[in-house]
Design a protein around this motif. Sequence first.
Motif, PDB file in Angstrom:
ATOM      1  N   ARG A 183       0.803  -1.215   0.000  1.00 54.16           N
ATOM      2  CA  ARG A 183       0.000   0.000   0.000  1.00 54.16           C
ATOM      3  C   ARG A 183       0.842   1.273   0.000  1.00 54.16           C
ATOM      4  O   ARG A 183       0.587   2.213  -0.758  1.00 54.16           O
ATOM      5  N   ASP A 184       1.865   1.354   0.858  1.00 54.38           N
ATOM      6  CA  ASP A 184       2.649   2.573   0.983  1.00 54.38           C
ATOM      7  C   ASP A 184       4.019   2.232   1.568  1.00 54.38           C
ATOM      8  O   ASP A 184       4.309   1.066   1.865  1.00 54.38           O
ATOM      9  N   TYR A 185       4.856   3.237   1.732  1.00 53.89           N
ATOM     10  CA  TYR A 185       6.220   2.973   2.189  1.00 53.89           C
ATOM     11  C   TYR A 185       6.248   2.412   3.606  1.00 53.89           C
ATOM     12  O   TYR A 185       7.053   1.526   3.918  1.00 53.89           O
ATOM     13  N   ALA A 186       5.347   2.892   4.472  1.00 54.27           N
ATOM     14  CA  ALA A 186       5.319   2.367   5.845  1.00 54.27           C
ATOM     15  C   ALA A 186       5.028   0.870   5.839  1.00 54.27           C
ATOM     16  O   ALA A 186       5.650   0.091   6.573  1.00 54.27           O
ATOM     17  N   SER A 187       4.103   0.457   4.980  1.00 52.71           N
ATOM     18  CA  SER A 187       3.788  -0.973   4.861  1.00 52.71           C
ATOM     19  C   SER A 187       4.977  -1.736   4.301  1.00 52.71           C
ATOM     20  O   SER A 187       5.303  -2.840   4.764  1.00 52.71           O
ATOM     21  N   TYR A 188       5.635  -1.151   3.304  1.00 51.38           N
ATOM     22  CA  TYR A 188       6.815  -1.775   2.703  1.00 51.38           C
ATOM     23  C   TYR A 188       7.903  -1.981   3.753  1.00 51.38           C
ATOM     24  O   TYR A 188       8.485  -3.071   3.854  1.00 51.38           O
ATOM     25  N   GLN A 189       8.157  -0.958   4.523  1.00 49.65           N
ATOM     26  CA  GLN A 189       9.211  -1.031   5.535  1.00 49.65           C
ATOM     27  C   GLN A 189       8.900  -2.112   6.582  1.00 49.65           C
ATOM     28  O   GLN A 189       9.796  -2.864   6.998  1.00 49.65           O
ATOM     29  N   ARG A 190       7.633  -2.195   6.992  1.00 54.30           N
ATOM     30  CA  ARG A 190       7.248  -3.220   7.958  1.00 54.30           C
ATOM     31  C   ARG A 190       7.444  -4.618   7.380  1.00 54.30           C
ATOM     32  O   ARG A 190       7.941  -5.527   8.057  1.00 54.30           O
ATOM     33  N   LEU A 191       7.073  -4.778   6.122  1.00 57.78           N
ATOM     34  CA  LEU A 191       7.216  -6.084   5.477  1.00 57.78           C
ATOM     35  C   LEU A 191       8.683  -6.490   5.375  1.00 57.78           C
ATOM     36  O   LEU A 191       9.039  -7.634   5.682  1.00 57.78           O
ATOM     37  N   ILE A 192       9.536  -5.571   4.948  1.00 54.10           N
ATOM     38  CA  ILE A 192      10.953  -5.886   4.768  1.00 54.10           C
ATOM     39  C   ILE A 192      11.606  -6.174   6.115  1.00 54.10           C
ATOM     40  O   ILE A 192      12.367  -7.134   6.263  1.00 54.10           O
ATOM     41  N   THR A 193      11.287  -5.350   7.120  1.00 52.19           N
ATOM     42  CA  THR A 193      11.894  -5.512   8.442  1.00 52.19           C
ATOM     43  C   THR A 193      11.447  -6.806   9.110  1.00 52.19           C
ATOM     44  O   THR A 193      12.268  -7.558   9.663  1.00 52.19           O
ATOM     45  N   SER A 194      10.165  -7.098   9.034  1.00 53.02           N
ATOM     46  CA  SER A 194       9.642  -8.281   9.729  1.00 53.02           C
ATOM     47  C   SER A 194      10.037  -9.578   9.033  1.00 53.02           C
ATOM     48  O   SER A 194       9.980 -10.656   9.637  1.00 53.02           O
ATOM     49  N   ASN A 195      10.464  -9.491   7.763  1.00 54.47           N
ATOM     50  CA  ASN A 195      10.845 -10.692   7.034  1.00 54.47           C
ATOM     51  C   ASN A 195      12.325 -10.712   6.682  1.00 54.47           C
ATOM     52  O   ASN A 195      12.744 -11.413   5.754  1.00 54.47           O
ATOM     53  N   ALA A 196      13.129  -9.942   7.447  1.00 54.15           N
ATOM     54  CA  ALA A 196      14.583  -9.995   7.284  1.00 54.15           C
ATOM     55  C   ALA A 196      15.097 -11.303   7.879  1.00 54.15           C
ATOM     56  O   ALA A 196      14.522 -11.834   8.831  1.00 54.15           O
ATOM     57  N   THR A 197      16.170 -11.821   7.325  1.00 55.77           N
ATOM     58  CA  THR A 197      16.748 -13.044   7.859  1.00 55.77           C
ATOM     59  C   THR A 197      17.758 -12.694   8.946  1.00 55.77           C
ATOM     60  O   THR A 197      18.155 -11.538   9.105  1.00 55.77           O
ATOM     61  N   ARG A 198      18.187 -13.705   9.676  1.00 54.05           N
ATOM     62  CA  ARG A 198      19.148 -13.473  10.759  1.00 54.05           C
ATOM     63  C   ARG A 198      20.507 -13.021  10.213  1.00 54.05           C
ATOM     64  O   ARG A 198      21.147 -12.138  10.783  1.00 54.05           O
ATOM     65  N   ASP A 199      20.940 -13.612   9.107  1.00 49.61           N
ATOM     66  CA  ASP A 199      22.273 -13.315   8.571  1.00 49.61           C
ATOM     67  C   ASP A 199      22.255 -12.459   7.316  1.00 49.61           C
ATOM     68  O   ASP A 199      23.274 -11.869   6.968  1.00 49.61           O
ATOM     69  N   LEU A 200      21.132 -12.422   6.613  1.00 49.47           N
ATOM     70  CA  LEU A 200      21.075 -11.709   5.340  1.00 49.47           C
ATOM     71  C   LEU A 200      19.972 -10.671   5.403  1.00 49.47           C
ATOM     72  O   LEU A 200      18.831 -10.986   5.748  1.00 49.47           O
ATOM     73  N   ARG A 201      20.307  -9.458   5.072  1.00 50.21           N
ATOM     74  CA  ARG A 201      19.336  -8.372   5.252  1.00 50.21           C
ATOM     75  C   ARG A 201      18.116  -8.532   4.339  1.00 50.21           C
ATOM     76  O   ARG A 201      17.025  -8.095   4.671  1.00 50.21           O
ATOM     77  N   TYR A 202      18.327  -9.097   3.159  1.00 48.68           N
ATOM     78  CA  TYR A 202      17.250  -9.185   2.186  1.00 48.68           C
ATOM     79  C   TYR A 202      17.227 -10.577   1.559  1.00 48.68           C
ATOM     80  O   TYR A 202      18.241 -11.254   1.500  1.00 48.68           O
ATOM     81  N   SER A 203      16.067 -10.979   1.065  1.00 53.89           N
ATOM     82  CA  SER A 203      15.959 -12.203   0.278  1.00 53.89           C
ATOM     83  C   SER A 203      15.532 -11.819  -1.133  1.00 53.89           C
ATOM     84  O   SER A 203      15.269 -10.650  -1.429  1.00 53.89           O
ATOM     85  N   ALA A 204      15.436 -12.821  -2.009  1.00 49.79           N
ATOM     86  CA  ALA A 204      15.003 -12.554  -3.374  1.00 49.79           C
ATOM     87  C   ALA A 204      13.575 -12.031  -3.414  1.00 49.79           C
ATOM     88  O   ALA A 204      13.156 -11.426  -4.405  1.00 49.79           O
ATOM     89  N   GLY A 205      12.827 -12.233  -2.338  1.00 48.48           N
ATOM     90  CA  GLY A 205      11.476 -11.695  -2.285  1.00 48.48           C
ATOM     91  C   GLY A 205      11.444 -10.177  -2.389  1.00 48.48           C
ATOM     92  O   GLY A 205      10.496  -9.599  -2.923  1.00 48.48           O
ATOM     93  N   VAL A 206      12.483  -9.530  -1.887  1.00 48.10           N
ATOM     94  CA  VAL A 206      12.564  -8.068  -1.977  1.00 48.10           C
ATOM     95  C   VAL A 206      12.676  -7.644  -3.438  1.00 48.10           C
ATOM     96  O   VAL A 206      12.087  -6.644  -3.867  1.00 48.10           O
ATOM     97  N   LEU A 207      13.436  -8.399  -4.229  1.00 47.10           N
ATOM     98  CA  LEU A 207      13.553  -8.114  -5.662  1.00 47.10           C
ATOM     99  C   LEU A 207      12.193  -8.239  -6.334  1.00 47.10           C
ATOM    100  O   LEU A 207      11.822  -7.404  -7.172  1.00 47.10           O
ATOM    101  N   ALA A 208      11.434  -9.265  -5.974  1.00 46.66           N
ATOM    102  CA  ALA A 208      10.114  -9.473  -6.569  1.00 46.66           C
ATOM    103  C   ALA A 208       9.179  -8.304  -6.262  1.00 46.66           C
ATOM    104  O   ALA A 208       8.467  -7.812  -7.144  1.00 46.66           O
ATOM    105  N   ILE A 209       9.187  -7.848  -5.009  1.00 51.33           N
ATOM    106  CA  ILE A 209       8.314  -6.738  -4.618  1.00 51.33           C
ATOM    107  C   ILE A 209       8.663  -5.478  -5.408  1.00 51.33           C
ATOM    108  O   ILE A 209       7.794  -4.802  -5.965  1.00 51.33           O
ATOM    109  N   GLY A 210       9.963  -5.159  -5.475  1.00 55.97           N
ATOM    110  CA  GLY A 210      10.384  -3.948  -6.179  1.00 55.97           C
ATOM    111  C   GLY A 210      10.120  -4.016  -7.669  1.00 55.97           C
ATOM    112  O   GLY A 210       9.773  -3.014  -8.304  1.00 55.97           O
ATOM    113  N   THR A 211      10.250  -5.214  -8.252  1.00 52.97           N
ATOM    114  CA  THR A 211      10.050  -5.371  -9.695  1.00 52.97           C
ATOM    115  C   THR A 211       8.605  -5.112 -10.093  1.00 52.97           C
ATOM    116  O   THR A 211       8.339  -4.517 -11.140  1.00 52.97           O
ATOM    117  N   CYS A 212       7.654  -5.548  -9.260  1.00 57.89           N
ATOM    118  CA  CYS A 212       6.235  -5.459  -9.619  1.00 57.89           C
ATOM    119  C   CYS A 212       5.482  -4.357  -8.882  1.00 57.89           C
ATOM    120  O   CYS A 212       4.250  -4.285  -8.984  1.00 57.89           O
TER     121      CYS A 212
END
Length: 436
Positions: free
Chosen positions: A319-348
């Motif tokens: 919906r908006d950047y606040a939602s995006y930030q919550r999604l990325i933060t809550s689904n960060a991995t322990r060792d890796l800041r981002y997964s390929a899912g972040v690429l999918a979100i940004g692409t579409c």
Amino acid sequence: MTIASVLALVMTAGAVAAPAPVPISWTSCGNSAECATLQLPVDWSDPGGEKFGFRVARHQAKPELRVGTLVFGPGGPGDSGVGVITDPKRFDRFSQDLIDRFDIVSYDPRGVGQSSPMPCPAPASPVITSAADFDLRIQQNQAAWATCREDYGPLWEHADSLSTVRDIDALRSALGERQLTFHGSSYGTLVGELYAETYPSRTRAVVLESSVDHSQRTAGFLRTQAWALQDSFDAFAAWCDATESCALHGKDVHAEWAALLDAAGPDELWDLTATAHRSMYAPDYAGFAAAIATGDIEKQSAPQPTTAVFCNDWALPVRDYASYQRLITSNATRDLRYSAGVLAIGTCLGWPQPVTNPQHRLDVHTRTPLLLINARHDPASGYNWARSVAAQLGRHGVLLTYDGAGHGSYNRSTCVKAAVDAYLLNLTVPRRGTVC
């Protein structure tokens, strides 16, 4: 209109008649292969309308041993199946037994390779760090898509995998096969899943290698992709702990990697994640460990999906950047800041809703169960996805586990290869719970 009448209309629409056979004119195209281009409808709801060229290739079986045709579904989305058949280095993914006994056929999915390709620019970095960047990304995406729609015409919004399923059924008919024998790899498994769901009576056997779970919504997609990458990193760290030749043996692998991330600038964090992701594909544990030990990590790009295919298949609205930030933060991995899912979100991000082929739970009812094969530690199509797809299939699917790592498993284990070949050739289904 009553609910019953609505359901009747839906069922009638879903019971699509088999396409009329399309003549195939084969020509030599390398590696003892033949290629052809079928003219198929851009929009299968308007079969008499505009056509596109669907490029296919085949390698013929030994005539005295031939048992039928095996169709291979390439991954990506964006991989060329024609290249798998015509390139000797890629064709070796099939066992000699399959090569001898099946005509092996593959294709470039609509919008990919030689099937009316539709390249469209994607953002250099998928990570968004401010509300202004969020709004700008939507503007940039939509401007690029408008240009691509103008360049490529109506195929742009008909590049989804369900349309490719209709293409595959036309190919099956043109090849003279009563039923489809199919092996899908990675993103190609989505085509296999949807084909079995759409045409159960025309399905003979389907192998799903590194399954795609098309039931996941935005948060679930991010969460399951993050789990897969973290699981693969944990397997890498465990290998280093147990392997004296590992350049990080005797050290805290997680701490060594964290130090690299802490020293990286914001623009480098995604590059490091993409490199880790790629290193887990093969996997190249030794090379990755050596790069971490020296701090000399060669930048690798993450797999970039073909936009028109992926974004027509996945509704991943934010919906908006606040939602995006919550999604990325809550689904960060322990060792890796981002997964390929972040690429999918940004692409579409900003793609028109509803999408052409939205996510749903599978409803498959085939006589022979589909065969899923998955590595225990797969960074892209995680074991969690395989288990989810197997649960959705129920008695119409069987999961064969490769107790190892990497994206893809057929060529990593003689046990897996033997089981898959027996299934494709003789419809021999492995016992449930089998581990190789």
